[in-house]
Motif scaffolding. Structure first.
Motif, PDB file in Angstrom:
ATOM      1  N   ILE A 156      -8.561   0.374  -4.180  1.00 49.11           N
ATOM      2  CA  ILE A 156      -9.495   0.404  -3.396  1.00 49.11           C
ATOM      3  C   ILE A 156      -9.519   1.753  -1.787  1.00 49.11           C
ATOM      4  O   ILE A 156      -7.633   2.024  -2.409  1.00 49.11           O
ATOM      5  CB  ILE A 156      -9.378  -1.024  -2.634  1.00 49.11           C
ATOM      6  N   LEU A 157     -10.070   2.306  -1.752  1.00 51.12           N
ATOM      7  CA  LEU A 157     -10.000   3.701  -0.482  1.00 51.12           C
ATOM      8  C   LEU A 157      -9.863   2.611   1.019  1.00 51.12           C
ATOM      9  O   LEU A 157     -11.464   1.790   1.124  1.00 51.12           O
ATOM     10  CB  LEU A 157     -11.051   4.915  -0.817  1.00 51.12           C
ATOM     11  N   VAL A 158      -9.204   2.928   1.259  1.00 50.48           N
ATOM     12  CA  VAL A 158      -8.564   2.735   2.475  1.00 50.48           C
ATOM     13  C   VAL A 158      -8.683   3.511   3.910  1.00 50.48           C
ATOM     14  O   VAL A 158      -7.696   4.331   3.714  1.00 50.48           O
ATOM     15  CB  VAL A 158      -7.275   1.366   2.844  1.00 50.48           C
ATOM     16  N   VAL A 159      -9.759   3.679   4.342  1.00 53.89           N
ATOM     17  CA  VAL A 159      -9.847   4.932   5.289  1.00 53.89           C
ATOM     18  C   VAL A 159     -10.050   4.245   6.801  1.00 53.89           C
ATOM     19  O   VAL A 159     -10.473   4.030   7.150  1.00 53.89           O
ATOM     20  CB  VAL A 159     -11.426   5.572   5.203  1.00 53.89           C
ATOM     21  N   GLU A 160      -8.427   4.716   7.564  1.00 54.27           N
ATOM     22  CA  GLU A 160      -8.488   3.876   8.942  1.00 54.27           C
ATOM     23  C   GLU A 160      -7.197   5.233  10.105  1.00 54.27           C
ATOM     24  O   GLU A 160      -6.510   5.835   9.034  1.00 54.27           O
ATOM     25  CB  GLU A 160      -7.578   2.435   8.739  1.00 54.27           C
ATOM     26  N   ASP A 161      -8.294   5.264  11.225  1.00 51.13           N
ATOM     27  CA  ASP A 161      -6.910   6.146  11.154  1.00 51.13           C
ATOM     28  C   ASP A 161      -5.872   5.153  12.248  1.00 51.13           C
ATOM     29  O   ASP A 161      -4.619   5.986  13.119  1.00 51.13           O
ATOM     30  CB  ASP A 161      -7.382   6.222  12.807  1.00 51.13           C
ATOM     31  N   ASP A 162      -5.337   3.792  12.693  1.00 48.35           N
ATOM     32  CA  ASP A 162      -4.226   3.704  13.105  1.00 48.35           C
ATOM     33  C   ASP A 162      -3.180   2.744  11.813  1.00 48.35           C
ATOM     34  O   ASP A 162      -3.642   2.751  11.199  1.00 48.35           O
ATOM     35  CB  ASP A 162      -5.251   2.034  13.512  1.00 48.35           C
ATOM     36  N   GLN A 163      -1.863   3.819  12.167  1.00 48.80           N
ATOM     37  CA  GLN A 163      -1.419   3.904  10.790  1.00 48.80           C
ATOM     38  C   GLN A 163      -0.893   2.494  10.834  1.00 48.80           C
ATOM     39  O   GLN A 163      -0.690   2.002   9.742  1.00 48.80           O
ATOM     40  CB  GLN A 163      -0.325   4.649  11.275  1.00 48.80           C
ATOM     41  N   ILE A 164      -0.319   1.125  11.544  1.00 47.50           N
ATOM     42  CA  ILE A 164      -0.456   0.641  11.601  1.00 47.50           C
ATOM     43  C   ILE A 164      -1.278  -0.334  10.877  1.00 47.50           C
ATOM     44  O   ILE A 164      -0.600  -1.294   9.892  1.00 47.50           O
ATOM     45  CB  ILE A 164      -0.043  -0.502  13.090  1.00 47.50           C
TER      46      ILE A 164
END
Length: 217
Positions: A3-11
């Motif tokens: 799975i690729l997860v692209v999210e700018d919020d590190q938490i």
């Protein structure tokens, strides 16, 4: 499944990654759309994309992914406006989840999309091992390995229940057909020993006082 997860919020990004990895998903993460595009590859089975990200937003990343792949895509959005949802579906997203969301809910959506898009998994890859369940063949380091059909049926049953602890009785019920003579439960130990020996499957781990579990490292 990868799975690729692209999210700018590190938490949020790290929380999703750690949670899904507990259930034996392999998670590749990226902090923005540009990095997400760089990390996307043909072996990705599902993508989770935030919409509002620097350099390239999630909708633009979805458009780029759709140029080369029909992999299932789940969008994360903090917006309630219909235009974002319409835009996502117009660009062939498979669903969306509004923030804030619970990780169990996210996993349920991921499980559903994986089950829908990959109903019959006929191959298995692990380290230097390649197994084809259709032809009942296995290769380790590119060389044929002599395995019998029942060993591969047990492996396939583990794969269908990846991440779950299975008792010997559950394995027998799932693999042996009504017309076959049912073995003693300890026969499963012999099959597991052979799978580990022949195919170098250290991902089949023993769960004390329970049975076994397939858990890719």
């Amino acid at each position: 499944m990868k799975i690729l997860v692209v999210e700018d919020d590190q938490i949020i990004r790290e929380g999703i990654k750690e949670f899904l990895e507990e259930f034996s998903y392999t998670v590749i993460s990226a902090k923005d759309g540009r990095e997400g595009l760089e990390k996307f590859s043909k072996d990705i089975n599902l993508a989770i994309l935030d919409i509002q990200m620097p350099y390239m937003n999630g909708l633009d990343l979805l458009k780029e992914i759709r140029k080369e792949s029909q992999v299932p895509v789940l969008m994360l959005t903090a917006f309630n406006e219909e235009e974002y949802k319409i835009d996502a579906f117009t660009n062939l997203a498979d669903g969306y989840i509004e923030k804030p969301f619970s990780l169990p809910l996210l996993k349920a959506r991921v499980d559903s999309l994986i089950k829908k898009n990959f109903p019959n998994q006929e191959t298995f890859s692990y380290q230097d091992l390649e197994v084809n369940f259709s032809s009942y063949t296995a290769k380790l380091d590119g060389k044929d390995v002599d395995v019998n059909a029942k060993e591969l049926e047990i492996l396939k049953f583990f794969l269908k229940n990846e991440g779950q602890a299975l008792t010997r009785s559950q394995i027998i019920d799932g693999v042996w057909k009504d017309s076959e003579e049912i073995p003693f439960d300890r026969v499963i130990d012999v099959y597991i020993k052979e799978l580990r020996k022949k195919l170098k499957l250290d991902c089949i781990v023993t769960i004390r006082n329970v049975g076994y579990k397939l858990e890719r490292k």
